[in-house]
Design an enzyme around this catalytic site. Structure first.
Site, PDB file in Angstrom:
ATOM      1  N   GLY A  12       0.774  -1.184  -0.018  1.00 41.09           N
ATOM      2  CA  GLY A  12      -0.114   0.057   0.165  1.00 41.09           C
ATOM      3  C   GLY A  12       0.950   1.285   0.039  1.00 41.09           C
ATOM      4  CB  THR A  13      -0.249   4.849  -0.079  1.00 44.05           C
ATOM      5  OG1 THR A  13      -0.993   4.757  -1.386  1.00 44.05           O
ATOM      6  CG2 THR A  13       0.598   6.133  -0.096  1.00 44.05           C
ATOM      7  CG  PHE A  14       1.816   2.185   5.815  1.00 37.43           C
ATOM      8  CD1 PHE A  14       0.943   2.896   6.621  1.00 37.43           C
ATOM      9  CD2 PHE A  14       2.964   1.538   6.231  1.00 37.43           C
ATOM     10  CE1 PHE A  14       1.282   2.994   8.008  1.00 37.43           C
ATOM     11  CE2 PHE A  14       3.208   1.527   7.725  1.00 37.43           C
ATOM     12  CZ  PHE A  14       2.345   2.126   8.438  1.00 37.43           C
TER      13      PHE A  14
END
Lengths: 165, 165, 165, 165
Positions: A12-14
């Protein structure tokens, strides 16, 4: 809280990084260990990277693997990092395929942790670890400082906020 | 969580700044608003700065004022930012002077938020907001990703970690 | 150095931002003013944003406009921010279309300034401002702490470094 | 620029860290290597840490050692990091004790590099490396994006800026 926490990483963007050669975002290593050290976290936890994918490209085979790992973990309290675009979908998948009796809290970030001062990731990690310790068994989304039952939330794709439905 | 949260600011390392003229740390404005915006927080909260002090210099008169504000607040869930050196002492003061029936969670930081990438403050804010929403009435310390009953915790002044006692 | 400096902005990775809705990079406002304030810069300069484009999309019409502005500026020392992919091409354009008698130093960044701790932009701005003040008239590229005559440098697209040719 | 650069480190705010146990600033290791890597610097340089001191505590014995190292270095172009409070004094010491024939540029920072987004250090390093490459032999101060002959500059202790005198 004496129980061990399980932290599962799915990307994910995380955890995205900037590739300065191509100008695109990509995955290298997770930042979770660094973040927990910076947060001076003394919880008893174990981390496992299940995959590093953009959640728009996550398949049901990926979700089956996440489910399997959640069931297999000896921990009853699980934090899952995930792209925000399909985290609600994955939560539904876990619920509909029989994940029960555990507290599973899914979080992510709108801005990569690697992008420094503007990222919401470190805040989300803090709040999600807290929710993970105290919420009763169930599957939850944790974003914007709030937690939501997985079936009562949706991402507003125009604002990027998670809202009750 | 439909209840309004009250956030009270008292200073501490959390909100310290570097004065490049004197080379000393000092207080200017709180960073809490910026942090909540960066965390994309959509909780219903109100913020009030009660004081901006190093907790080693906090007096019982200051503590009496904090107590008074906690009682006067219409909110039953209160987050208090505080220097780590005497946050446990303030928690005892609040408990011993009759603060009851509210969830009060006290947090701080070991490294100023203004010092960027190394600060634990943003993580602590996230976890404390979460604890504040879900813990039953009582007075708590939230540090290192954990929460502690106020009378079962102490700061280890050699390591800077908070530990059960 | 008593001469006024002219700073022209054309975009490039230097000034890119992350759009958390689309997950793409884009341009909003330049960060140059913030950077100069943070650098505590006391030089006498004026800034003008000519365009905000990815240099792969820069056209000869854009380059003609840059040339025109360089000639029209009352300053004899000009710093130009530019995407790294075609900064050498633009330098050639300026030289081949008759820009003479001025010190023009072109710089950029491999990682957006907005991405915080990993960006080379702030360092490049510092070194380029310095080269701009002291180099004789000519057209130069300033990257990696070095300056190069515009016709003796190329970008290595595999490593992202600028090298003499 | 084919000449090797010598980088000498003496400490100063530039390299200070925050000790979260004592709440005081202190020195650990220099950040110069990290900064040069982040700046993607490809210059030919060598680094040596001469000392790590607050420049208010620098003694004439320290200055004699700096002088000795500047003379002994095989490089004719030297960058010196130094606390801002007495960098002008050290420059005078070097000049008055016979350092000649080399380009020596002294820089520092008003805010520690370790304090992240607000520090001027990375910008100052960039500009000073550039001045170091192009200025003729002499002793200079490089701050605020400018360079000054060592005997024509002073620090304004109220504003923190370096000004011509």
């Amino acid at each position: 809280m004496k129980e061990k926490l399980q932290l599962f990483i799915t990307g994910g963007t995380f955890d995205k990084e900037y590739n300065y050669i191509t100008g695109k975002l990509y995955f290298k290593n997770t930042h979770l260990d660094d973040m927990l050290e910076r947060g001076r976290c003394t919880l008893d936890y174990q981390i496992k990277t299940l995959m590093m994918v953009d959640s728009l490209e996550m398949t049901d085979k990926d979700r089956a693997y996440i489910l399997e790992e959640c069931i297999a973990s000896s921990a009853n309290r699980i934090l899952l990092t995930h792209g925000t675009d399909t985290m609600v979908k994955t939560a539904h998948y876990l619920a509909e395929h029989g994940l029960e009796g555990k507290t599973v809290v899914i979080t992510g970030a709108m801005i990569p942790y690697a992008f420094g001062g503007s990222s919401d990731g470190f805040f989300n990690l803090g709040s999600t670890l807290a929710f993970c310790q105290v919420l009763p068994p169930g599957i939850y989304i944790s974003m914007n400082g709030k937690y939501f039952d997985y079936d009562k939330v949706e991402k507003n794709y125009e604002t990027g906020y998670f809202v009750s439905k």
